[in-house]
Design a protein around this motif. Structure first.
Motif, short mmCIF file in Angstrom:
data_model
loop_
_atom_site.label_atom_id
_atom_site.label_comp_id
_atom_site.label_asym_id
_atom_site.label_seq_id
_atom_site.Cartn_x
_atom_site.Cartn_y
_atom_site.Cartn_z
N ASN A 74 -81.91 4.29 -28.71
CA ASN A 74 -82.12 5.72 -28.60
C ASN A 74 -82.40 6.04 -27.13
N SER A 75 -81.43 6.60 -26.46
CA SER A 75 -81.52 6.82 -25.02
C SER A 75 -82.61 7.82 -24.64
N GLU A 76 -82.94 8.73 -25.52
CA GLU A 76 -83.96 9.73 -25.19
C GLU A 76 -85.38 9.21 -25.38
N LYS A 77 -85.57 8.19 -26.23
CA LYS A 77 -86.89 7.61 -26.42
C LYS A 77 -87.18 6.49 -25.43
N CYS A 78 -86.14 5.86 -24.90
CA CYS A 78 -86.29 4.70 -24.02
C CYS A 78 -86.87 5.12 -22.67
N LYS A 79 -87.87 4.37 -22.21
CA LYS A 79 -88.49 4.63 -20.91
C LYS A 79 -88.04 3.64 -19.85
N CYS B 42 -85.06 -8.01 -28.83
CA CYS B 42 -85.17 -6.73 -28.13
C CYS B 42 -85.95 -5.74 -28.98
N TYR B 43 -85.65 -5.71 -30.26
CA TYR B 43 -86.34 -4.82 -31.19
C TYR B 43 -87.83 -5.14 -31.25
N MET B 44 -88.16 -6.42 -31.29
CA MET B 44 -89.55 -6.85 -31.44
C MET B 44 -90.40 -6.51 -30.22
N VAL B 45 -89.83 -6.53 -29.02
CA VAL B 45 -90.63 -6.27 -27.82
C VAL B 45 -90.64 -4.82 -27.39
N CYS B 46 -89.82 -3.98 -27.99
CA CYS B 46 -89.71 -2.57 -27.58
C CYS B 46 -90.98 -1.81 -27.97
N PRO B 47 -91.76 -1.35 -26.98
CA PRO B 47 -93.00 -0.64 -27.30
C PRO B 47 -92.77 0.77 -27.85
N ASP B 48 -91.59 1.32 -27.66
CA ASP B 48 -91.30 2.68 -28.10
C ASP B 48 -90.42 2.73 -29.34
N VAL B 49 -90.14 1.58 -29.93
CA VAL B 49 -89.36 1.46 -31.17
C VAL B 49 -88.08 2.29 -31.08
N CYS B 50 -87.30 2.05 -30.05
CA CYS B 50 -86.06 2.82 -29.89
C CYS B 50 -84.82 1.94 -30.02
N ILE B 51 -84.97 0.73 -30.55
CA ILE B 51 -83.83 -0.18 -30.73
C ILE B 51 -83.66 -0.49 -32.21
N GLU B 52 -82.42 -0.40 -32.69
CA GLU B 52 -82.07 -0.80 -34.05
C GLU B 52 -81.07 -1.95 -33.93
N VAL B 53 -81.23 -2.96 -34.78
CA VAL B 53 -80.36 -4.13 -34.78
C VAL B 53 -79.50 -4.10 -36.03
N TYR B 54 -78.21 -4.33 -35.84
CA TYR B 54 -77.24 -4.33 -36.95
C TYR B 54 -76.50 -5.65 -36.99
N LYS B 55 -76.41 -6.24 -38.20
CA LYS B 55 -75.66 -7.48 -38.41
C LYS B 55 -74.65 -7.26 -39.51
#
Length: 70
Positions: A8-13, A55-68
């Motif tokens: 999420n580009s708008e949530k990412c710092k 990446c998802y686990m370390v993101c403090p702003d929870v703006c990454i979703e992982v898809y498999k």
């Protein structure tokens, strides 16, 4: 197996924690700014993502979703 992430580009710092955590080095910071004035993280090497979720686990702003896909 095809894996990818969505950021999420708008949530990412642009803290770069996901970049450091990625074992395949497929994330980088964008050259553009979001509305808050930050360079956000982008999946640069789409074919290299293994969907590990670090990446998802370390993101403090929870703006990454992982898809498999199997």
């Amino acid at each position: 197996m095809i894996s990818t992430i969505k950021i999420n580009s708008e949530k990412c710092k642009g803290c770069s924690l996901c970049i450091k955590a990625c074992p395949k080095q497929c994330i980088s910071l964008s050259k553009q700014f979001n509305k808050a004035g930050y360079h956000w993280a982008v999946l640069e090497k789409e074919n290299s993502c293994i969907g590990c979720g670090f990446c998802y686990m370390v993101c403090p702003d929870v703006c990454i979703e992982v898809y498999k896909d199997l």
